[in-house]
Design a protein around this motif. Structure first.
Motif, PDB file in Angstrom:
ATOM      1  N   SER A 139      56.513  52.820   9.470  1.00 48.60           N
ATOM      2  CA  SER A 139      57.045  52.054  10.323  1.00 48.60           C
ATOM      3  C   SER A 139      55.875  51.068  11.083  1.00 48.60           C
ATOM      4  O   SER A 139      56.362  49.617  11.285  1.00 48.60           O
ATOM      5  N   LYS A 140      54.831  51.440  11.214  1.00 44.06           N
ATOM      6  CA  LYS A 140      53.522  50.575  11.566  1.00 44.06           C
ATOM      7  C   LYS A 140      53.395  49.238  10.512  1.00 44.06           C
ATOM      8  O   LYS A 140      52.817  48.000  11.213  1.00 44.06           O
ATOM      9  N   GLN A 141      53.918  49.369   9.525  1.00 39.03           N
ATOM     10  CA  GLN A 141      53.598  48.080   8.448  1.00 39.03           C
ATOM     11  C   GLN A 141      54.465  47.355   8.459  1.00 39.03           C
ATOM     12  O   GLN A 141      54.387  46.208   8.120  1.00 39.03           O
ATOM     13  N   LYS A 142      55.588  47.828   9.192  1.00 36.21           N
ATOM     14  CA  LYS A 142      56.981  46.594   9.476  1.00 36.21           C
ATOM     15  C   LYS A 142      57.236  46.010   7.913  1.00 36.21           C
ATOM     16  O   LYS A 142      57.473  44.765   7.932  1.00 36.21           O
ATOM     17  N   TYR A 143      57.411  46.450   6.908  1.00 34.00           N
ATOM     18  CA  TYR A 143      57.876  46.034   5.649  1.00 34.00           C
ATOM     19  C   TYR A 143      59.211  45.534   5.653  1.00 34.00           C
ATOM     20  O   TYR A 143      60.203  46.278   6.344  1.00 34.00           O
ATOM     21  N   THR A 144      59.540  44.342   5.258  1.00 34.71           N
ATOM     22  CA  THR A 144      60.909  43.823   5.195  1.00 34.71           C
ATOM     23  C   THR A 144      61.539  44.251   4.074  1.00 34.71           C
ATOM     24  O   THR A 144      60.940  44.584   2.997  1.00 34.71           O
ATOM     25  N   GLU A 154      50.207  49.390  -1.180  1.00 32.37           N
ATOM     26  CA  GLU A 154      50.564  50.697  -0.591  1.00 32.37           C
ATOM     27  C   GLU A 154      51.937  50.726  -0.558  1.00 32.37           C
ATOM     28  O   GLU A 154      52.791  51.865  -0.669  1.00 32.37           O
ATOM     29  N   LEU A 155      52.610  49.627  -0.510  1.00 30.01           N
ATOM     30  CA  LEU A 155      54.158  49.558  -0.605  1.00 30.01           C
ATOM     31  C   LEU A 155      54.583  50.138  -1.901  1.00 30.01           C
ATOM     32  O   LEU A 155      55.721  50.965  -2.125  1.00 30.01           O
ATOM     33  N   GLU A 168      62.595  42.085   2.103  1.00 29.69           N
ATOM     34  CA  GLU A 168      62.195  40.982   1.210  1.00 29.69           C
ATOM     35  C   GLU A 168      61.078  41.705   0.104  1.00 29.69           C
ATOM     36  O   GLU A 168      60.897  41.713  -0.917  1.00 29.69           O
ATOM     37  N   GLU A 169      60.372  42.354   1.244  1.00 31.09           N
ATOM     38  CA  GLU A 169      58.919  42.840   0.521  1.00 31.09           C
ATOM     39  C   GLU A 169      59.321  44.016  -0.329  1.00 31.09           C
ATOM     40  O   GLU A 169      58.621  44.427  -1.424  1.00 31.09           O
ATOM     41  N   ILE A 170      60.200  45.040   0.125  1.00 29.51           N
ATOM     42  CA  ILE A 170      60.542  46.087  -0.736  1.00 29.51           C
ATOM     43  C   ILE A 170      61.367  45.635  -2.013  1.00 29.51           C
ATOM     44  O   ILE A 170      60.927  46.155  -2.931  1.00 29.51           O
ATOM     45  N   ASP A 171      62.009  44.632  -2.034  1.00 31.09           N
ATOM     46  CA  ASP A 171      62.766  43.861  -3.180  1.00 31.09           C
ATOM     47  C   ASP A 171      61.697  43.520  -4.089  1.00 31.09           C
ATOM     48  O   ASP A 171      61.795  43.542  -5.455  1.00 31.09           O
ATOM     49  N   GLN A 172      60.497  42.881  -3.513  1.00 34.34           N
ATOM     50  CA  GLN A 172      59.427  42.335  -4.420  1.00 34.34           C
ATOM     51  C   GLN A 172      58.688  43.491  -4.851  1.00 34.34           C
ATOM     52  O   GLN A 172      58.108  43.428  -6.115  1.00 34.34           O
ATOM     53  N   ALA A 173      58.622  44.485  -4.173  1.00 37.48           N
ATOM     54  CA  ALA A 173      57.748  45.875  -4.893  1.00 37.48           C
ATOM     55  C   ALA A 173      58.554  46.418  -5.870  1.00 37.48           C
ATOM     56  O   ALA A 173      57.989  46.516  -7.018  1.00 37.48           O
ATOM     57  N   TYR A 174      60.000  46.215  -5.839  1.00 39.94           N
ATOM     58  CA  TYR A 174      60.824  46.873  -7.076  1.00 39.94           C
ATOM     59  C   TYR A 174      60.520  46.027  -8.313  1.00 39.94           C
ATOM     60  O   TYR A 174      60.440  46.535  -9.417  1.00 39.94           O
ATOM     61  N   ALA A 175      60.522  44.805  -7.859  1.00 42.17           N
ATOM     62  CA  ALA A 175      60.569  43.615  -9.019  1.00 42.17           C
ATOM     63  C   ALA A 175      59.252  43.929  -9.812  1.00 42.17           C
ATOM     64  O   ALA A 175      59.054  43.746 -10.869  1.00 42.17           O
ATOM     65  N   TYR A 176      58.003  44.263  -8.746  1.00 42.82           N
ATOM     66  CA  TYR A 176      56.580  44.125  -9.375  1.00 42.82           C
ATOM     67  C   TYR A 176      56.301  45.458 -10.187  1.00 42.82           C
ATOM     68  O   TYR A 176      55.817  45.338 -11.199  1.00 42.82           O
ATOM     69  N   ILE A 177      57.382  46.171  -9.757  1.00 40.52           N
ATOM     70  CA  ILE A 177      57.210  47.826 -10.480  1.00 40.52           C
ATOM     71  C   ILE A 177      57.690  47.471 -11.918  1.00 40.52           C
ATOM     72  O   ILE A 177      57.000  47.784 -13.005  1.00 40.52           O
ATOM     73  N   ASP A 178      58.786  46.692 -11.988  1.00 39.83           N
ATOM     74  CA  ASP A 178      59.504  46.450 -13.059  1.00 39.83           C
ATOM     75  C   ASP A 178      58.725  45.457 -14.197  1.00 39.83           C
ATOM     76  O   ASP A 178      58.585  45.671 -15.316  1.00 39.83           O
ATOM     77  N   GLN A 179      58.016  44.749 -13.572  1.00 37.31           N
ATOM     78  CA  GLN A 179      56.901  43.668 -14.196  1.00 37.31           C
ATOM     79  C   GLN A 179      55.772  44.417 -14.727  1.00 37.31           C
ATOM     80  O   GLN A 179      55.420  44.296 -15.954  1.00 37.31           O
TER      81      GLN A 179
END
Length: 169
Positions: free
Chosen positions: A143-148, A118-119, A150-161
């Motif tokens: 806001s209810k998901q409370k993404y950090t 979802e992120l 760090e999680e957003i950084d992981q999402a960007y890295a995962y997209i690149d991967q």
């Protein structure tokens, strides 16, 4: 028309089995954003990118017997599991689909949890914005998901991967 149906069947076949309607929506959206030729239109809803077209296409494929939809009772809710049937496999043999890297990407995405997808899909939905604007959208809309951060950084890295995987084959 049936080519788009075949692409969805192929995606579920490549993933093996997809557990969760939300997860299936996110996987197809992410694959589309990775330039795989899915035609469904997506708009932003409560759980991120959502396609009514995809929902209807999945329903049609289940009604035709090409996909299996199993409803499982979980703690207070139902979860749906999708897999390809034998008639679905036969249907796929009648359609040539050239998406060799799709399988690796889908297997990888299917191994992720729905919250993370979802992120990732939300980041991709707003990919025309600057990163700080995307972070702000996530903070506001999710806001209810409370993404950090760090999680957003992981999402960007995962997209690149995933982008690397998508162009390897």
């Amino acid at each position: 028309m049936f080519k788009d149906h075949a692409k969805i069947i192929n995606a579920i076949s490549a993933a093996g089995e997809v557990t969760g309607r939300k997860k299936l929506q996110k996987i197809i959206f992410i694959a589309k954003k990775l330039s795989f030729p899915f035609q469904e239109k997506f708009s932003f809803h409560f759980y991120g990118p959502y396609s009514e077209e995809l929902t209807l296409r999945i329903e049609e494929l289940c009604n035709m017997g090409y996909l299996s939809e199993v409803r499982e009772k979980k703690a207070g809710y139902y979860q749906y599991c999708y897999s390809i049937t034998d008639p679905g496999m036969d249907f796929l043999t009648m359609h040539e689909l050239d998406m060799p890297a799709l399988g690796d990407c889908l297997l990888d995405m299917n191994a992720q949890n729905a919250r993370f997808l979802e992120l990732v899909s939300t980041v991709l939905y707003f990919d025309a914005l600057e990163r700080d604007e995307v972070v702000e959208k996530i903070a506001t809309l999710k806001s209810k998901q409370k993404y950090t951060h760090e999680e957003i950084d992981q999402a960007y890295a995962y997209i690149d991967q995933l982008k690397e995987k998508a162009k390897v084959n």
